[in-house]
Each structure stands twice: as C-alpha cells, then as structure tokens.
Scaffold this motif. Structure first.
Motif, PDB file in Angstrom:
ATOM      1  N   ASP A  27     103.131  31.386  25.101  1.00  0.00           N
ATOM      2  CA  ASP A  27     104.071  30.504  24.374  1.00  0.00           C
ATOM      3  C   ASP A  27     105.591  30.715  24.710  1.00  0.00           C
ATOM      4  O   ASP A  27     105.850  31.488  25.657  1.00  0.00           O
ATOM      5  CB  ASP A  27     103.853  30.798  22.794  1.00  0.00           C
ATOM      6  CG  ASP A  27     104.132  32.370  22.555  1.00  0.00           C
ATOM      7  OD1 ASP A  27     104.617  33.179  23.477  1.00  0.00           O
ATOM      8  OD2 ASP A  27     104.279  32.694  21.289  1.00  0.00           O
ATOM      9  N   GLU A  28     106.515  30.090  24.046  1.00  0.00           N
ATOM     10  CA  GLU A  28     108.054  30.107  24.543  1.00  0.00           C
ATOM     11  C   GLU A  28     108.411  31.430  24.519  1.00  0.00           C
ATOM     12  O   GLU A  28     109.147  31.924  25.347  1.00  0.00           O
ATOM     13  CB  GLU A  28     108.500  29.127  23.635  1.00  0.00           C
ATOM     14  CG  GLU A  28     108.173  27.427  23.985  1.00  0.00           C
ATOM     15  CD  GLU A  28     109.302  26.669  23.122  1.00  0.00           C
ATOM     16  OE1 GLU A  28     110.225  27.324  22.322  1.00  0.00           O
ATOM     17  OE2 GLU A  28     108.697  25.622  22.717  1.00  0.00           O
ATOM     18  N   GLY A  29     108.040  32.260  23.496  1.00  0.00           N
ATOM     19  CA  GLY A  29     108.583  33.586  23.233  1.00  0.00           C
ATOM     20  C   GLY A  29     108.214  34.626  24.438  1.00  0.00           C
ATOM     21  O   GLY A  29     108.624  35.368  25.163  1.00  0.00           O
ATOM     22  N   ASP A  30     106.812  34.238  24.908  1.00  0.00           N
ATOM     23  CA  ASP A  30     106.314  35.008  26.158  1.00  0.00           C
ATOM     24  C   ASP A  30     107.072  34.583  27.508  1.00  0.00           C
ATOM     25  O   ASP A  30     107.700  35.480  28.230  1.00  0.00           O
ATOM     26  CB  ASP A  30     104.951  34.777  26.102  1.00  0.00           C
ATOM     27  CG  ASP A  30     103.971  35.717  24.994  1.00  0.00           C
ATOM     28  OD1 ASP A  30     104.587  36.214  24.450  1.00  0.00           O
ATOM     29  OD2 ASP A  30     102.838  34.833  24.835  1.00  0.00           O
ATOM     30  N   GLU A  32     109.972  33.553  27.551  1.00  0.00           N
ATOM     31  CA  GLU A  32     111.609  34.052  27.480  1.00  0.00           C
ATOM     32  C   GLU A  32     111.603  35.414  27.829  1.00  0.00           C
ATOM     33  O   GLU A  32     112.432  36.033  28.629  1.00  0.00           O
ATOM     34  CB  GLU A  32     111.958  33.801  26.219  1.00  0.00           C
ATOM     35  CG  GLU A  32     113.502  34.004  26.034  1.00  0.00           C
ATOM     36  CD  GLU A  32     114.324  32.981  26.872  1.00  0.00           C
ATOM     37  OE1 GLU A  32     115.575  33.530  27.205  1.00  0.00           O
ATOM     38  OE2 GLU A  32     114.052  32.072  27.116  1.00  0.00           O
ATOM     39  N   GLN A  33     110.623  36.174  27.325  1.00  0.00           N
ATOM     40  CA  GLN A  33     110.491  37.690  27.459  1.00  0.00           C
ATOM     41  C   GLN A  33     110.240  37.999  28.849  1.00  0.00           C
ATOM     42  O   GLN A  33     110.894  38.860  29.722  1.00  0.00           O
ATOM     43  CB  GLN A  33     109.258  38.300  26.714  1.00  0.00           C
ATOM     44  CG  GLN A  33     109.483  39.640  26.746  1.00  0.00           C
ATOM     45  CD  GLN A  33     108.233  40.299  25.929  1.00  0.00           C
ATOM     46  OE1 GLN A  33     107.595  39.613  25.472  1.00  0.00           O
ATOM     47  NE2 GLN A  33     108.332  41.979  25.943  1.00  0.00           N
ATOM     48  N   LYS A  35     111.183  36.142  31.483  1.00  0.00           N
ATOM     49  CA  LYS A  35     112.406  35.810  32.275  1.00  0.00           C
ATOM     50  C   LYS A  35     113.578  36.724  32.183  1.00  0.00           C
ATOM     51  O   LYS A  35     114.021  37.191  33.075  1.00  0.00           O
ATOM     52  CB  LYS A  35     112.964  34.434  31.717  1.00  0.00           C
ATOM     53  CG  LYS A  35     112.405  33.383  32.038  1.00  0.00           C
ATOM     54  CD  LYS A  35     113.190  32.064  31.490  1.00  0.00           C
ATOM     55  CE  LYS A  35     112.298  30.603  31.730  1.00  0.00           C
ATOM     56  NZ  LYS A  35     112.987  29.570  31.251  1.00  0.00           N
ATOM     57  N   LYS A  36     113.547  37.598  31.230  1.00  0.00           N
ATOM     58  CA  LYS A  36     114.340  38.589  30.604  1.00  0.00           C
ATOM     59  C   LYS A  36     114.006  39.879  31.289  1.00  0.00           C
ATOM     60  O   LYS A  36     114.735  41.010  31.110  1.00  0.00           O
ATOM     61  CB  LYS A  36     114.843  38.723  29.215  1.00  0.00           C
ATOM     62  CG  LYS A  36     115.678  37.214  28.956  1.00  0.00           C
ATOM     63  CD  LYS A  36     116.377  37.615  27.448  1.00  0.00           C
ATOM     64  CE  LYS A  36     117.286  36.424  27.421  1.00  0.00           C
ATOM     65  NZ  LYS A  36     118.090  36.677  26.113  1.00  0.00           N
ATOM     66  N   TYR A  37     112.795  40.241  31.619  1.00  0.00           N
ATOM     67  CA  TYR A  37     112.281  41.430  31.767  1.00  0.00           C
ATOM     68  C   TYR A  37     112.744  42.050  32.967  1.00  0.00           C
ATOM     69  O   TYR A  37     113.210  43.268  32.944  1.00  0.00           O
ATOM     70  CB  TYR A  37     110.768  41.181  32.243  1.00  0.00           C
ATOM     71  CG  TYR A  37     109.933  42.493  32.647  1.00  0.00           C
ATOM     72  CD1 TYR A  37     109.728  43.389  31.724  1.00  0.00           C
ATOM     73  CD2 TYR A  37     109.949  42.823  33.829  1.00  0.00           C
ATOM     74  CE1 TYR A  37     108.908  44.632  32.034  1.00  0.00           C
ATOM     75  CE2 TYR A  37     109.221  43.883  34.570  1.00  0.00           C
ATOM     76  CZ  TYR A  37     108.661  44.833  33.324  1.00  0.00           C
ATOM     77  OH  TYR A  37     108.139  46.034  33.780  1.00  0.00           O
TER      78      TYR A  37
END
Length: 90
Positions: A27-30, A32-33, A35-37
């Motif tokens: 999903d979008e939250g995963d 985004e996470q 990308k920022k990892y």
C-alpha cells in the motif's frame, strides 16, 4: 500405503493457498517507508539546500556572463591578447 499417499496430496493442496498469502500488494504507506528506508534524518533538508545552491550557481553564471564551452578558452580576465597576436604572427 494409502494413508501415505494422502499426506503429500494434502501438502500440495496447502501450498497454493500459502503462496497467495505471501504476495500481498504494497500500500502507499509501505512504499513511502521503502523510499525513506535508506535515507538519513537530514536527507530532505540537504536535498533542498543542494537544489538552492544549484540555482544560485546558475544565477551567478548568468550574471557574470560566463558560458561553459569545450573549446578550452579561459576566462576573459585571464586572456593575454598581446601574446596571442605574437603567436599568430609567427
């Protein structure tokens, strides 16, 4: 041996359902996470400052009238016109 033959069939039937459970779309939250990892806590501010610096460098070059070229010409302040005329005359 009929009981031994039934067990592998049950295992084969369970595997496709396990495969379906393994592949859940992100999903979008995963996303985004992920990308920022790899980014540190200051990655976004650093990126903004780098973009600002690039813009300022371009503005300074535009105001100074310096054009980058691959002809090997130096800056006008470093030109020696008299020496160039002597070399051209020889």
């Amino acid at each position: 041996m009929s009981s031994a033959e039934e067990k592998p069939k049950k295992d084969e039937e369970e595997k496709p359902t396990e495969d379906k459970k393994r592949y859940v779309p992100l999903d979008e939250g995963d996303i985004e996470q992920l990308k920022k990892y790899g980014m540190g806590p200051y990655a976004d501010p650093i990126k903004k400052v780098e973009e600002e610096n690039k813009g300022l460098v371009d503005e300074v070059k535009k105001l100074a009238g310096i054009k980058e070229s691959d002809t090997g010409l130096s800056l006008p302040s470093q030109w020696n016109i008299n020496q160039d005329k002597q070399l051209a005359g020889e």
